[in-house]
Structures are given as C-alpha cells and as structure tokens.
Design a protein around this motif. Structure first.
Motif, mmCIF file in Angstrom:
data_model
loop_
_atom_site.group_PDB
_atom_site.id
_atom_site.type_symbol
_atom_site.label_atom_id
_atom_site.label_comp_id
_atom_site.label_asym_id
_atom_site.label_seq_id
_atom_site.Cartn_x
_atom_site.Cartn_y
_atom_site.Cartn_z
ATOM 1 N N GLN A 145 0.839 -1.196 0.000
ATOM 2 C CA GLN A 145 0.000 0.000 0.000
ATOM 3 C C GLN A 145 0.880 1.254 0.000
ATOM 4 O OE1 GLN A 145 -2.010 -0.863 3.657
ATOM 5 N NE2 GLN A 145 -3.741 -1.887 2.670
ATOM 6 N N GLN A 146 1.910 1.243 0.821
ATOM 7 C CA GLN A 146 2.814 2.389 0.899
ATOM 8 C C GLN A 146 3.526 2.610 -0.426
ATOM 9 O OE1 GLN A 146 5.367 1.720 4.339
ATOM 10 N NE2 GLN A 146 3.568 1.189 5.560
ATOM 11 N N GLN A 147 3.949 1.531 -1.035
ATOM 12 C CA GLN A 147 4.677 1.615 -2.311
ATOM 13 C C GLN A 147 3.793 2.202 -3.407
ATOM 14 O OE1 GLN A 147 5.789 -2.208 -3.854
ATOM 15 N NE2 GLN A 147 7.448 -1.350 -5.078
ATOM 16 N N GLU A 148 2.559 1.724 -3.512
ATOM 17 C CA GLU A 148 1.704 2.186 -4.598
ATOM 18 C C GLU A 148 1.260 3.633 -4.412
ATOM 19 O OE1 GLU A 148 -1.314 -0.779 -4.672
ATOM 20 O OE2 GLU A 148 -2.483 0.115 -3.081
ATOM 21 N N LEU A 149 1.278 4.118 -3.191
ATOM 22 C CA LEU A 149 0.938 5.524 -2.936
ATOM 23 C C LEU A 149 2.191 6.398 -2.827
ATOM 24 C CD1 LEU A 149 -2.029 5.116 -0.461
ATOM 25 C CD2 LEU A 149 -2.108 6.045 -2.766
ATOM 26 N N LEU A 150 3.318 5.853 -3.233
ATOM 27 C CA LEU A 150 4.583 6.587 -3.230
ATOM 28 C C LEU A 150 4.996 7.016 -1.823
ATOM 29 C CD1 LEU A 150 4.050 8.656 -6.473
ATOM 30 C CD2 LEU A 150 5.135 6.411 -6.229
ATOM 31 N N ILE A 151 4.734 6.188 -0.876
ATOM 32 C CA ILE A 151 5.162 6.217 0.516
ATOM 33 C C ILE A 151 4.595 7.391 1.336
ATOM 34 C CG2 ILE A 151 7.138 6.151 2.090
ATOM 35 C CD1 ILE A 151 8.528 4.819 -0.535
ATOM 36 N N PRO A 189 2.481 9.963 0.751
ATOM 37 C CA PRO A 189 1.033 10.145 0.714
ATOM 38 C C PRO A 189 0.265 9.062 1.499
ATOM 39 C CG PRO A 189 1.927 10.586 -1.435
ATOM 40 C CD PRO A 189 3.053 10.004 -0.608
ATOM 41 N N PHE A 190 0.828 7.859 1.568
ATOM 42 C CA PHE A 190 0.192 6.801 2.371
ATOM 43 C C PHE A 190 0.048 7.261 3.813
ATOM 44 C CE2 PHE A 190 0.795 3.475 5.513
ATOM 45 C CZ PHE A 190 -0.238 2.595 5.222
ATOM 46 N N TYR A 191 1.129 7.788 4.382
ATOM 47 C CA TYR A 191 1.097 8.195 5.790
ATOM 48 C C TYR A 191 0.130 9.358 6.013
ATOM 49 C CZ TYR A 191 5.236 5.283 5.936
ATOM 50 O OH TYR A 191 6.111 4.234 5.816
ATOM 51 N N ILE A 192 0.053 10.253 5.062
ATOM 52 C CA ILE A 192 -0.886 11.379 5.172
ATOM 53 C C ILE A 192 -2.325 10.862 5.131
ATOM 54 C CG2 ILE A 192 -1.760 13.449 4.017
ATOM 55 C CD1 ILE A 192 1.159 13.948 3.104
ATOM 56 N N LEU A 193 -2.626 10.010 4.146
ATOM 57 C CA LEU A 193 -3.982 9.460 4.032
ATOM 58 C C LEU A 193 -4.349 8.601 5.233
ATOM 59 C CD1 LEU A 193 -4.053 8.537 0.249
ATOM 60 C CD2 LEU A 193 -5.282 10.398 1.392
ATOM 61 N N TYR A 194 -3.390 7.819 5.719
ATOM 62 C CA TYR A 194 -3.623 6.967 6.892
ATOM 63 C C TYR A 194 -4.010 7.836 8.088
ATOM 64 C CZ TYR A 194 -2.839 3.001 10.067
ATOM 65 O OH TYR A 194 -2.992 1.996 10.989
ATOM 66 N N LEU A 195 -3.238 8.872 8.333
ATOM 67 C CA LEU A 195 -3.501 9.761 9.464
ATOM 68 C C LEU A 195 -4.821 10.501 9.302
ATOM 69 C CD1 LEU A 195 -2.577 11.026 12.120
ATOM 70 C CD2 LEU A 195 -1.331 12.727 10.770
ATOM 71 N N LEU A 196 -5.089 11.020 8.107
ATOM 72 C CA LEU A 196 -6.348 11.727 7.870
ATOM 73 C C LEU A 196 -7.554 10.815 8.056
ATOM 74 C CD1 LEU A 196 -5.536 13.973 4.787
ATOM 75 C CD2 LEU A 196 -6.031 14.707 7.128
#
Length: 109
Positions: A45-51, A53-60
């Motif tokens: 998941q992190q790889q496909e979201l270019l790392i 942005p994954f953390y931003i979306l996860y937190l949001l």
C-alpha cells in the motif's frame, strides 16, 4: 527487512511497517506468517501511494474516523488500509493476485 524493537510499541501492537522496514515487538514474531503478511500488505500500500502520501492518508482517515466513532481504537480498526490487511492477512498468495489500490474498496464498507 524485518527489525525487532521491543520498546517501540504501544500496548497490544506488535508490528509496524515503515517503508521499507517491518518492525516487530519481539524476535518470535518473525515466525508469525500471518502478521508478516499483514505488514507486507501495508508495504505494498505504501509503495503504490509513493510512501509519503500513504502516511498522510492513513492519518487523515484515522482522524476522521476517530471523530466519527469517538473511539481511537475503533477508528484504527476501520481505516481502509487496516481493513484490507486484516481481511487478507491469512491469504499467503494475496499480494500476488492483489490489484493496485485495492484498499479503496474498503473505504465504504
């Protein structure tokens, strides 16, 4: 790469994926294939979201769900990334057949 940090985890949490590492609470968890698969799903998941942005979306998503449920743990359980990983963690071939951005279908369920 799997690393073990005993004092890195809060309460009952035992694994964490931070690209490109999987952190575990203790060495014996390296043998837990379901947990490792769960964390590998997060790495994908992190790889496909270019790392980043994954953390931003996860937190949001966690913040929105925490407000919605008024419960931080229930919010965590309902994050789309976590739902995808939990539903598929016991399917050891999941990553080989997983379609890109599969977490999206878990946003609304």
């Amino acid at each position: 790469m799997i690393l073990v940090f005993r004092h890195f985890f809060y309460k009952n949490y035992v694994g964490l994926s931070l690209w490109p590492f999987i952190f575990l609470k203790n060495v014996s968890l390296k043998e837990d294939s379901v947990l490792i698969n769960h964390e590998k799903i997060h790495l994908r998941q992190q790889q496909e979201l270019l790392i980043f942005p994954f953390y931003i979306l996860y937190l949001l998503e966690w913040l929105l769900r925490a407000v919605w449920y008024m419960d931080s743990y229930r919010a965590y359980q309902n994050i789309s990334f976590e739902r995808e990983a939990y539903v598929n963690e016991d399917q050891m071939d999941y990553l080989s057949k997983r379609k890109c951005f599969s977490f999206i279908k878990y946003l609304y369920r």
